[in-house]
Design an enzyme around this catalytic site. Structure first.
Site, PDB file in Angstrom:
ATOM      1  CG  ASN A   9      -1.692   1.239   1.456  1.00  0.00           C
ATOM      2  OD1 ASN A   9      -1.775   2.087   0.552  1.00  0.00           O
ATOM      3  ND2 ASN A   9      -2.280   1.395   2.631  1.00  0.00           N
ATOM      4  CE  LYS A  11      -0.199   3.185   4.996  1.00  0.00           C
ATOM      5  NZ  LYS A  11      -0.188   3.251   6.435  1.00  0.00           N
ATOM      6  CG  HIS A  94      -5.924   2.157   5.265  1.00  0.00           C
ATOM      7  ND1 HIS A  94      -5.479   3.087   6.178  1.00  0.00           N
ATOM      8  CD2 HIS A  94      -4.937   1.235   5.140  1.00  0.00           C
ATOM      9  CE1 HIS A  94      -4.254   2.724   6.576  1.00  0.00           C
ATOM     10  NE2 HIS A  94      -3.912   1.618   5.962  1.00  0.00           N
ATOM     11  CD  GLU A  96      -2.869   5.590   7.003  1.00  0.00           C
ATOM     12  OE1 GLU A  96      -2.790   5.670   5.765  1.00  0.00           O
ATOM     13  OE2 GLU A  96      -2.002   5.028   7.702  1.00  0.00           O
ATOM     14  CD  GLU A 166      -3.834  -2.416   7.385  1.00  0.00           C
ATOM     15  OE1 GLU A 166      -2.769  -2.749   6.855  1.00  0.00           O
ATOM     16  OE2 GLU A 166      -4.363  -1.308   7.205  1.00  0.00           O
ATOM     17  N   GLY A 172       2.401   1.946  11.040  1.00  0.00           N
ATOM     18  CA  GLY A 172       3.429   2.975  10.961  1.00  0.00           C
ATOM     19  C   GLY A 172       4.156   3.254  12.268  1.00  0.00           C
ATOM     20  CB  SER A 211       4.877  -2.072  12.079  1.00  0.00           C
ATOM     21  OG  SER A 211       4.548  -0.729  12.372  1.00  0.00           O
TER      22      SER A 211
HETATM   23  P1  PGA Z   1       2.606   0.167   7.662  1.00  0.00           P
HETATM   24  O1  PGA Z   1       1.155   0.401   7.033  1.00  0.00           O
HETATM   25  O2  PGA Z   1       3.142  -1.116   7.091  1.00  0.00           O
HETATM   26  O3  PGA Z   1       3.407   1.359   7.234  1.00  0.00           O
HETATM   27  O4  PGA Z   1       2.427   0.085   9.135  1.00  0.00           O
HETATM   28  C1  PGA Z   1       0.290  -0.662   6.773  1.00  0.00           C
HETATM   29  C2  PGA Z   1      -1.052  -0.144   6.292  1.00  0.00           C
HETATM   30  O5  PGA Z   1      -1.508   0.882   6.818  1.00  0.00           O
HETATM   31  O6  PGA Z   1      -1.666  -0.721   5.378  1.00  0.00           O
END
Ligand code: PGA
Length: 250
Positions: A9, A11, A94, A96, A166, A172, A211
């Site tokens: 992803n 982002k 997601h 976010e 998630e 992150g 992560s």
């Molecule tokens: P990350 O994000 O691997 O940077 O923690 C994963 C995600 O939000 O899909």
């Protein structure tokens, strides 16, 4: 050997000059991989990515989608537009998007239903906050998110979805759940989905996200009931992404 799905992803990252060499390496990585892999890119690069990955084993898609086909929805992207670029994957819900852009459980349900109607493979994201975990509400939160997201869907739909657990506190942050924590929640998630969709456990494809990186991938991906990962930060560096894609677990 367990067959894994490793989806990146992006982002809101990458630009064209970074994307060019990235895709060149990615195609080679995907070709040699025993696992399946895909990337979810920003809309503006969809055309470029669709051409670059033509004939590749890697699949691609986007990070969101609107649930209407066309109309007065300034700034939105419709499913039929995505079809023009042979889009396969669409991330839905997601955290976010839920936290910053107002995607409620109801909107997530509409987007998920629409994505399936248009033949995409949705990646449905869900997971609890740290506060909710500390309050002992993990199961209740996940159950609510899944029940609302999957409302009106059938057993057959279940097999077409990537479910992406998630935990928000792991996204992150560099912090990941312990094997014990993840094993426990994976069992619960599978049982919740099985009940909602009246489906069987082996129909469910469950990804872990948050992560995920080369140093913890093996341990996480080996967990019973985990079929792969949704990878944010680590997918941006091809060396890291490659090492996760090449991971093999029993
Ligand atoms: P990350 O994000 O691997 O940077 O923690 C994963 C995600 O939000 O899909």
């Amino acid at each position: 050997m367990k067959k894994l799905y490793l989806i990146g992803n992006f982002k809101m990252n990458m630009n064209l000059s970074e994307l060019r060499p990235y895709l060149k390496s990615y195609k080679k990585v995907a070709k040699r991989a025993a696992n399946s892999t895909g990337i979810c890119v920003p809309y503006v690069y969809l055309d470029y990515v669709s051409r670059a990955l033509k004939g590749s084993r890697a699949i691609y898609g986007v990070q969101d989608m609107y649930y209407q086909d066309h109309g007065a929805y300034t700034g939105e992207i419709s499913p039929s537009m995505l079809q023009d670029y042979d889009t396969k994957l669409v991330i839905i819900g997601h955290s976010e998007r839920r936290a910053m852009f107002g995607d409620t459980d109801e909107i997530v349900n509409k987007k998920l239903t629409t994505a399936l109607k248009y033949g995409f493979t949705p990646i449905l994201c869900f997971g609890e906050t740290l506060e909710e975990r500390e309050a002992g509400k993990v199961t209740a939160v996940i159950k609510k998110q899944l029940t609302k997201a999957l409302a009106g869907l059938t057993k057959a739909d279940g097999g077409k979805i990537f479910f992406a657990y998630e935990p928000i506190w792991a996204i992150g942050t560099g912090v990941v759940p312990t094997t014990e924590q993840l094993s426990k929640v994976v069992k619960q998630i599978r049982s919740i989905i099985t009940k909602i969709l009246d489906t069987t456990d082996d129909e469910i494809k469950l990804l872990y996200g948050g992560s995920l990186k080369p140093s913890n991938a093996k341990q996480i991906l080996a967990i019973n009931g985990v079929n792969g990962g949704l990878i944010g930060g680590a997918c941006l560096k091809m060396e890291d992404f490659k090492s996760i894609i090449y991971e093999n677990v029993e």
